[in-house]
Design an enzyme around this catalytic site. Structure first.
Site, PDB file in Angstrom:
ATOM      1  N   LYS A 197       8.717   6.993  -5.673  1.00 33.93           N
ATOM      2  CA  LYS A 197       9.791   6.096  -6.076  1.00 33.93           C
ATOM      3  C   LYS A 197      11.071   6.903  -6.208  1.00 33.93           C
ATOM      4  CE  LYS A 197      11.129   2.567  -9.306  1.00 33.93           C
ATOM      5  NZ  LYS A 197      10.828   1.807 -10.506  1.00 33.93           N
ATOM      6  N   LYS A 249       9.007   3.549  -1.951  1.00 34.94           N
ATOM      7  CA  LYS A 249      10.074   2.627  -2.352  1.00 34.94           C
ATOM      8  C   LYS A 249      11.375   3.388  -2.504  1.00 34.94           C
ATOM      9  CE  LYS A 249      11.281  -0.135  -6.290  1.00 34.94           C
ATOM     10  NZ  LYS A 249      11.145  -0.172  -7.702  1.00 34.94           N
TER      11      LYS A 249
HETATM   12  C1  PBG Z   1      11.899  -0.623 -12.446  1.00 36.46           C
HETATM   13  C2  PBG Z   1      11.909  -1.197 -11.102  1.00 36.46           C
HETATM   14  C3  PBG Z   1      13.003  -1.201 -10.249  1.00 36.46           C
HETATM   15  C4  PBG Z   1      12.603  -1.871  -9.115  1.00 36.46           C
HETATM   16  C5  PBG Z   1      11.279  -2.242  -9.273  1.00 36.46           C
HETATM   17  N1  PBG Z   1      10.856  -1.808 -10.525  1.00 36.46           N
HETATM   18  C6  PBG Z   1      14.380  -0.740 -10.440  1.00 36.46           C
HETATM   19  C7  PBG Z   1      14.668   0.602 -10.934  1.00 36.46           C
HETATM   20  O1  PBG Z   1      13.856   1.519 -10.867  1.00 36.46           O
HETATM   21  O2  PBG Z   1      15.778   0.734 -11.421  1.00 36.46           O
HETATM   22  C8  PBG Z   1      13.495  -2.108  -7.941  1.00 36.46           C
HETATM   23  C9  PBG Z   1      13.145  -3.217  -7.063  1.00 36.46           C
HETATM   24  C10 PBG Z   1      14.239  -3.658  -6.184  1.00 36.46           C
HETATM   25  O3  PBG Z   1      15.353  -3.101  -6.172  1.00 36.46           O
HETATM   26  O4  PBG Z   1      14.009  -4.624  -5.461  1.00 36.46           O
HETATM   27  N2  PBG Z   1      10.791   0.076 -12.828  1.00 36.46           N
HETATM   28 ZN    ZN Z   2      11.198   0.633 -15.043  1.00 36.14          ZN
END
Ligand code: PBG
Ligand code: ZN
Length: 324
Positions: A197, A249
């Site tokens: 991530k 992601k």
């Molecule tokens: C938070 C989370 C995020 C997303 C999914 N879970 C945002 C972040 O880490 O700030 C992003 C999903 C998206 O942008 O579609 N744990």
């Molecule tokens: Zn989060």
């Protein structure tokens, strides 16, 4: 008779739609797609998300009806994000038996038992500071957050979630959740690890969608987008910790990472086409610059071609309604 230059003529296989279809290497179906949804408690009407045209927060009271509509269209799986009105320093609503995380799973399974519910497992939508865990000074306390992740995962599983999807980016989160689930009698519940991530600017619209309170950034726990080797390392660690599937992601700007992880592991690999990727396509199409339907298929096809087995995408319902 000597053959004419050039001998190799790849165009032979492209002459008709039927030939092109026969020789097409990559395909995706509704079996490969997961629809992420935002569910808000204590509201009566849908709330449009202006940075994500076509996406709305669903009032909890209308969740069951929405899920039935998705199922009729052919959606097989959703990922739940709660928009909470019960924020505190640790995000304790997430592990309450009657908290929003639990209610989302039980409502969905009650409405359509065969709908696969993936429960996003994090705290940022339930904390008053907007970070993905418990703070210790200016930092997120990794190990105290692990304990809470275990509690949230068990609560979600108890409420009927089919898959636990930890996205907090804490070290050891897969192992902590695996242990907590096993001890509570949920050894059959899989973990879809957000294993790679990145601290991406492409999450921008999600922050509006989720009503995030975050000031600052998540760079001390999410990955540096410039790191390829580390991405493979993170994923292999999650595999060792007991992840059942790995996720990359965002997706579109990280196709090399999807391919690397596909080659480094035998686990299923998922990719998340995030809010910013969705917004770029939607606004580009609204401006008349690109053909939305074609770009959606091209981007998702590319994510599959890179090696993803399944894709999280906000376009899933559009594709289902279009008959894919
Ligand atoms: C938070 C989370 C995020 C997303 C999914 N879970 C945002 C972040 O880490 O700030 C992003 C999903 C998206 O942008 O579609 N744990
Ligand atoms: Zn989060």
């Amino acid at each position: 008779m000597s053959s004419q230059f050039p001998e190799a003529r790849p165009r032979r296989l492209r002459r008709s739609p039927e030939l092109r279809g026969l020789f097409q290497e990559t395909e995706f179906t509704l079996n490969d797609l997961v629809l992420p949804i935002f569910v808000e408690e204590d509201i009566d009407d849908f709330v449009p998300i202006t940075s994500m045209p076509g996406v709305q927060r669903i009032p909890e009271s209308k969740l069951a009806g929405e899920i039935e509509r998705y199922a009729r269209a052919g959606i097989k799986s959703v990922m739940t994000f709660g928009v909470s009105h019960h924020l505190d320093a640790s995000g304790s609503d997430t592990w309450q038996e009657r908290g929003l995380v639990s209610r989302m799973s039980s409502i969905i399974k009650g409405a359509v038992p065969e709908m696969i519910v993936m429960s996003d497992t994090c705290f940022c939508e339930y904390t008053d500071h907007g970070h993905c865990g418990v703070m210790h000074g200016a930092e997120v306390d990794n190990d105290r957050t692990l304990v809470n992740l275990g509690k949230q995962a068990v609560a979600a599983a108890r409420a009927g979630a089919d898959v636990i999807a930890p996205s907090a980016a804490m070290d050891g989160q897969v192992q902590a959740i695996r242990r907590a689930l096993d001890e509570a009698g949920f050894s059959h519940i899989p973990i879809m690890a957000y294993s790679t991530k990145f601290a991406s600017a492409l999450y921008g619209p999600f922050r509006e969608a989720g009503g995030s309170a975050l000031k600052g950034d998540r760079k001390s726990y999410q990955m540096n987008p410039m790191n390829r080797r580390e991405a493979v390392r993170e994923s292999l660690l999650d595999e060792q910790e007991g992840a059942d599937a790995l996720m990359v992601k965002p997706a579109g700007a990280y196709l090399d990472i999807i391919r690397d992880i596909r080659e480094a592991s035998r686990l299923p690999v998922a990719a998340y086409q995030v809010s910013g990727e969705y917004a770029m396509i939607k606004f580009g199409a609204q401006a008349g610059a690109i053909d939305e339907a074609r770009v959606v298929r091209e981007t998702l096809g590319s994510i599959k071609r890179a090696g993803a087995d399944l894709i999280f995408t906000y376009f899933a319902m559009d594709l289902a309604l279009a008959g894919i």
